[in-house]
Write a protein that holds these residues in place. Structure first.
Motif, PDB file in Angstrom:
ATOM      1  N   LEU A 240       0.803  -1.231   0.000  1.00  0.00           N
ATOM      2  CA  LEU A 240       0.000   0.000   0.000  1.00  0.00           C
ATOM      3  C   LEU A 240       0.832   1.275   0.000  1.00  0.00           C
ATOM      4  N   ASP A 241       2.048   1.196   0.534  1.00  0.00           N
ATOM      5  CA  ASP A 241       2.940   2.352   0.587  1.00  0.00           C
ATOM      6  C   ASP A 241       2.215   3.617   1.059  1.00  0.00           C
ATOM      7  N   PRO A 242       1.596   3.566   2.238  1.00  0.00           N
ATOM      8  CA  PRO A 242       0.808   4.710   2.709  1.00  0.00           C
ATOM      9  C   PRO A 242       1.700   5.868   3.146  1.00  0.00           C
ATOM     10  N   ASP A 243       1.099   7.052   3.266  1.00  0.00           N
ATOM     11  CA  ASP A 243       1.843   8.202   3.796  1.00  0.00           C
ATOM     12  C   ASP A 243       2.245   7.942   5.241  1.00  0.00           C
ATOM     13  N   PRO A 275       9.084   2.903   6.338  1.00  0.00           N
ATOM     14  CA  PRO A 275       7.717   3.355   6.639  1.00  0.00           C
ATOM     15  C   PRO A 275       7.702   4.460   7.688  1.00  0.00           C
TER      16      PRO A 275
END
Lengths: 300, 300
Positions: A240-243, A275
């Motif tokens: 997902l590579d979220p903020d 992350p």
């Protein structure tokens, strides 16, 4: 004109309610109860909290609710393992009993993460992965400022991603789920294997005290749990590579800082990028603010 | 007025190009090459394909490109393990050499999945998880009709989710990644352990023939790979709950139907809901149509 919203966070043994206006809590109400199998009894408690709040602030423009379960678009609770609701038309009932039409209901983890994204740990971030560690493990995914609900309303069930083929048995029937490795149930199982005895489900305060008292068994249980959580976060970041990844829930509130010391290096090693992991900052109030955000946004 | 777009799918040992108008291929060009470590040589091949296509259809309104690597917003290739490009300004170079300003470049798996979502296996679905099985394993996530790129441009790297703590070593340096269990490299490793010999990397045709010839070792290797893929899909469905999961890539094109027989029951058992799994239908052309969709959409 500033509007008043009534927010409810309904749990198996507590109901938290508030009336919120312009991001400020005007009135708050909390009841602790024994868990009940009686649908009408639990609904009665919900009504009591609302009635009490309305005595303090009579005029409201909507009700937002988070519940531990799945809710469909009509506001029907379709599944709630810790509450006696099954296909319960909560929205309709409340509309009839209180004459309020603007009512939204969603899963409590979704609602809590929406609160964190609105004014908490994920404020200013459009893409968020939330992981709530408690008795079980729940999750929520926000993409482009919108909650991801999924085709069959289960998006965010990160507790049931598989970390291992021969892992411990999970409540879902499978083996090796994150929840079976990192939840309070998992920590309690490890402590019991080491000879500790419990007469009820593990409390977060036991974990917090265990760290303060340098209890090796408790610290080991937490480190194991955090290690698996770090692995899961790493895998999820690759997908997902979220903020930002927000850790919430009772365990995180009690011992989040301690867990992060293990989680961060493990997640950094697993993920292809570093992350950004934050602890929930709203605690108990995340679900209340999130319920208001749910009413204000197009996240319905 | 109908517009013409030039689409390129650039691989390590082949370049596929086409001019597409109104979802129809007007001209097509494919070159197979030896892999090269020379940046200018590879760029020269790309220019040759474009030049050849422009001789057939001289007027184009944009160039869309998929490459096996990461591309930043300025069209710079920042990372491409199978191509000699590093911080290579592909967009700028092509703008200078061909006088075309409308150029978009993205990761080949993202582009291929966009093609499948436009006119292929995922047509009509807004939320899609794509998994491409080849030498490695790549993935793409589309949410609300938009490609999810991620905060650090790695979203969709499902090949590096962890399935097991003590699994086989992966090219990324970690252990137990999906890619180390289910890619062609993983299948080849298993076959070699069983005594089979290969003088180059496993070809998808070997897998296809192995099924036709009832070769037990090859069938076992495929079933193992598919089993792990089913587990991974189940976990990912619990997190993302997409409308459809699309399996693409060379392996899927060659033996997808056979793999699905193992993948589906495993994924159904793992996921909390029954996933909708489809095979890619555009094959080689997914990347070409996707490159056009990239130009047409706000997915830039």
């Amino acid at each position: 004109m500033v509007k008043n919203y009534l927010a409810l966070d309904i749990g198996g043994t507590k109901i938290l309610g508030a009336i919120i206006s312009d991001k400020k809590i005007l009135a708050k109400e909390k009841i602790k109860t024994t868990s009940s199998q009686d649908q009408e009894e639990v609904y009665g408690r919900i009504k009591n909290v609302i009635t009490t709040l309305l005595k303090k602030v009579p005029n409201i423009d909507g009700i937002g609710i988070g519940i531990p379960g799945r809710v469909n678009e009509e506001g029907v609770i379709t599944f709630s393992p810790n509450l006696p609701f099954e296909n319960f038309h909560l929205k309709n009932k409340l509309q009839e009993d209180f004459g309020v039409t603007n009512i939204v209901i969603d899963n409590d983890v979704n609602v809590g993460m929406l609160g964190e994204q609105w004014i908490g740990a994920a404020a200013g971030h459009a893409n968020v992965l939330g992981i709530f560690v408690g008795t079980g493990i729940g999750g929520a995914v926000i993409i482009n400022n919108k909650l991801l609900r999924g085709a069959q309303s289960i998006a965010g069930e990160v507790g049931h991603m598989k970390l291992s083929f021969d892992g411990p048995k999970c409540n879902c029937g499978e083996k090796g789920c994150l929840e079976a490795y990192s939840s309070k149930i998992a920590m309690q199982r490890y402590m019991e294997e080491q000879g500790m005895k419990f007469d009820s489900i593990l409390k977060s305060s036991v974990l917090k005290n265990g760290i303060a008292e340098q209890n090796k068994t408790i610290k080991d249980a937490i480190k194991k749990s955090a290690n698996y959580l770090g692995e899961a976060i790493g895998s999820l970041v690759n997908c997902l590579d979220p903020d930002v990844v927000v850790l919430g829930g009772g365990v995180s509130t009690a011992i989040g800082e301690y867990m992060l010391k293990t989680i961060e290096p493990v997640a950094n090693a697993r993920a292809l990028v570093k992350p950004n992991i934050k602890l929930s900052v709203l605690g108990d109030e995340a679900g209340l603010f999130g319920a208001v955000k749910l009413l204000l946004s197009d996240n319905k």
